[in-house]
Enzyme design. Structure first.
Site, PDB file in Angstrom:
ATOM      1  N   LYS A  13      61.207 -18.408  24.182  1.00 49.30           N
ATOM      2  CA  LYS A  13      60.140 -17.964  24.960  1.00 49.30           C
ATOM      3  C   LYS A  13      59.762 -16.911  24.713  1.00 49.30           C
ATOM      4  CE  LYS A  13      63.844 -17.161  28.101  1.00 49.30           C
ATOM      5  NZ  LYS A  13      64.955 -17.803  27.545  1.00 49.30           N
ATOM      6  N   ARG A  88      65.959 -16.220  37.248  1.00 47.63           N
ATOM      7  CA  ARG A  88      67.198 -17.150  36.503  1.00 47.63           C
ATOM      8  C   ARG A  88      68.084 -17.251  37.284  1.00 47.63           C
ATOM      9  NH1 ARG A  88      66.041 -14.088  31.432  1.00 47.63           N
ATOM     10  NH2 ARG A  88      67.387 -13.959  29.251  1.00 47.63           N
ATOM     11  N   ARG A 122      68.930 -14.128  14.128  1.00 53.44           N
ATOM     12  CA  ARG A 122      67.411 -13.033  15.129  1.00 53.44           C
ATOM     13  C   ARG A 122      67.389 -11.644  14.443  1.00 53.44           C
ATOM     14  NH1 ARG A 122      65.766 -13.930  20.705  1.00 53.44           N
ATOM     15  NH2 ARG A 122      67.984 -13.518  21.194  1.00 53.44           N
ATOM     16  N   ARG A 152      70.251  -7.483  18.171  1.00 53.93           N
ATOM     17  CA  ARG A 152      70.019  -7.242  19.552  1.00 53.93           C
ATOM     18  C   ARG A 152      71.680  -6.954  19.598  1.00 53.93           C
ATOM     19  NH1 ARG A 152      66.584 -10.535  22.816  1.00 53.93           N
ATOM     20  NH2 ARG A 152      68.139 -10.637  24.358  1.00 53.93           N
ATOM     21  N   ARG A 163      76.280 -15.626  27.242  1.00 52.32           N
ATOM     22  CA  ARG A 163      74.855 -15.661  27.178  1.00 52.32           C
ATOM     23  C   ARG A 163      74.560 -17.650  28.223  1.00 52.32           C
ATOM     24  NH1 ARG A 163      71.629 -13.067  23.612  1.00 52.32           N
ATOM     25  NH2 ARG A 163      70.103 -14.188  24.226  1.00 52.32           N
TER      26      ARG A 163
HETATM   27  P1  ADP Z   1      67.191 -14.586  25.757  1.00 53.39           P
HETATM   28  O1  ADP Z   1      66.240 -14.428  26.771  1.00 53.39           O
HETATM   29  O2  ADP Z   1      67.273 -14.718  24.401  1.00 53.39           O
HETATM   30  O3  ADP Z   1      69.505 -14.626  26.816  1.00 53.39           O
HETATM   31  P2  ADP Z   1      65.868 -11.164  27.245  1.00 53.39           P
HETATM   32  O4  ADP Z   1      66.015 -10.533  26.553  1.00 53.39           O
HETATM   33  O5  ADP Z   1      65.281 -12.716  28.479  1.00 53.39           O
HETATM   34  O6  ADP Z   1      67.486 -12.836  26.756  1.00 53.39           O
HETATM   35  O7  ADP Z   1      67.471 -10.901  28.669  1.00 53.39           O
HETATM   36  C1  ADP Z   1      68.606  -9.858  27.800  1.00 53.39           C
HETATM   37  C2  ADP Z   1      69.212 -10.402  29.414  1.00 53.39           C
HETATM   38  O8  ADP Z   1      68.982  -8.769  30.126  1.00 53.39           O
HETATM   39  C3  ADP Z   1      70.280 -10.812  29.638  1.00 53.39           C
HETATM   40  O9  ADP Z   1      71.230 -11.819  28.932  1.00 53.39           O
HETATM   41  C4  ADP Z   1      70.447 -10.233  31.389  1.00 53.39           C
HETATM   42  O10 ADP Z   1      71.805  -9.612  31.272  1.00 53.39           O
HETATM   43  C5  ADP Z   1      69.359  -9.283  31.051  1.00 53.39           C
HETATM   44  N1  ADP Z   1      68.022 -10.483  32.456  1.00 53.39           N
HETATM   45  C6  ADP Z   1      66.448 -10.879  31.960  1.00 53.39           C
HETATM   46  N2  ADP Z   1      66.243 -11.206  32.806  1.00 53.39           N
HETATM   47  C7  ADP Z   1      67.114 -10.607  33.767  1.00 53.39           C
HETATM   48  C8  ADP Z   1      66.833 -11.350  35.005  1.00 53.39           C
HETATM   49  N3  ADP Z   1      65.761 -12.379  35.513  1.00 53.39           N
HETATM   50  N4  ADP Z   1      68.160 -11.176  36.294  1.00 53.39           N
HETATM   51  C9  ADP Z   1      69.106 -11.408  35.968  1.00 53.39           C
HETATM   52  N5  ADP Z   1      69.398 -10.838  34.605  1.00 53.39           N
HETATM   53  C10 ADP Z   1      68.360 -10.601  32.896  1.00 53.39           C
END
Ligand code: ADP
Ligand code: ZN
Length: 208
Positions: A13, A88, A122, A152, A163
């Protein structure tokens, strides 16, 4: 034009978002990046969010929805934005519907085995945020600014599986939700970043 990117962790993404924002002049709204910035700066929200993020869990809807609402009301978002990592959950999708008009939802489809492989290789530059993968960048430093790269906290193997589980349970149902609304476009995310972007360009331009 407001676009939502849907896809599992590791689906690509972030990479696709930068390509699309550059090509179409959209604002990149990444809730993951926003949360990491809050955590770095130790804001009240950052302190609340850290435990969830580091454990690979979702940050509570109310916190995230408020953060996104404020961001989308800023003037630079009025020309169109690309939402990456939001919504999400079903509650987030409902809330978003009341905040902004969504024109298209792009679902980046990648098989689970590939996700784990991608995430475990990554590496991220702590200074400029550029993302690398060990399969094509085997150096320990950022090619742009020379800073050491890091992994990370939530990219550690145990957390990655959590996740993906959270994604399957909470976010995957949104595919059906947006399909019913007639907004969903699916793109095969298994190729190189260039291949994926080509496919997306075709979809986006067909729409106009
Ligand atoms: P990825 O898509 O690789 O899982 P992100 O950088 O989008 O990574 O998100 C990392 C973390 O941030 C998620 O695992 C969650 O804990 C939190 N997070 C991000 N966006 C949301 C969301 N829309 N709702 C709840 N938690 C979120
Ligand atoms: Zn860098």
């Amino acid at each position: 034009m407001n676009v939502v990117l849907l896809g599992a962790p590791g689906a690509g993404k972030g990479t696709l978002a930068s390509q699309m924002c550059q090509a179409y002049g959209l604002r990149h709204i990444s809730t993951g990046d926003m949360l990491r910035a809050h955590m770095r700066e130790a804001t009240a929200l950052g302190l609340q969010a850290r435990a969830y993020v580091d454990a690979g869990k979702l940050v509570p809807d109310a916190l995230i929805i408020e953060m996104v609402r404020e961001r989308l009301n800023e003037p630079d978002c009025q020309k169109g934005c690309l939402l990456d990592g939001f919504p999400r959950t079903a509650a987030q999708a409902e809330a978003l519907g009341a905040i902004a008009k969504i024109d298209m939802v792009l679902y980046i489809d990648v098989a689970v085995e590939a996700l784990v492989k991608r995430i475990s290789g990554r590496r991220v530059c702590g200074k400029c945020g550029t993302v690398y993968h060990t399969s094509w960048h085997d150096r320990e430093e950022c090619a742009k600014c020379g800073e050491p790269l890091s992994i990370r906290e939530d990219d550690k193997p145990e957390t990655v599986l959590r996740r993906i589980e959270v994604y399957n349970q909470n976010t995957e149902p949104l595919i059906g939700y947006y399909r019913e609304k007639g907004l969903l476009k699916t793109v095969d995310g298994s190729g190189t970043p260039e291949e994926v972007f080509e496919a997306v360009k075709t979809l986006v331009e067909k729409r106009v």
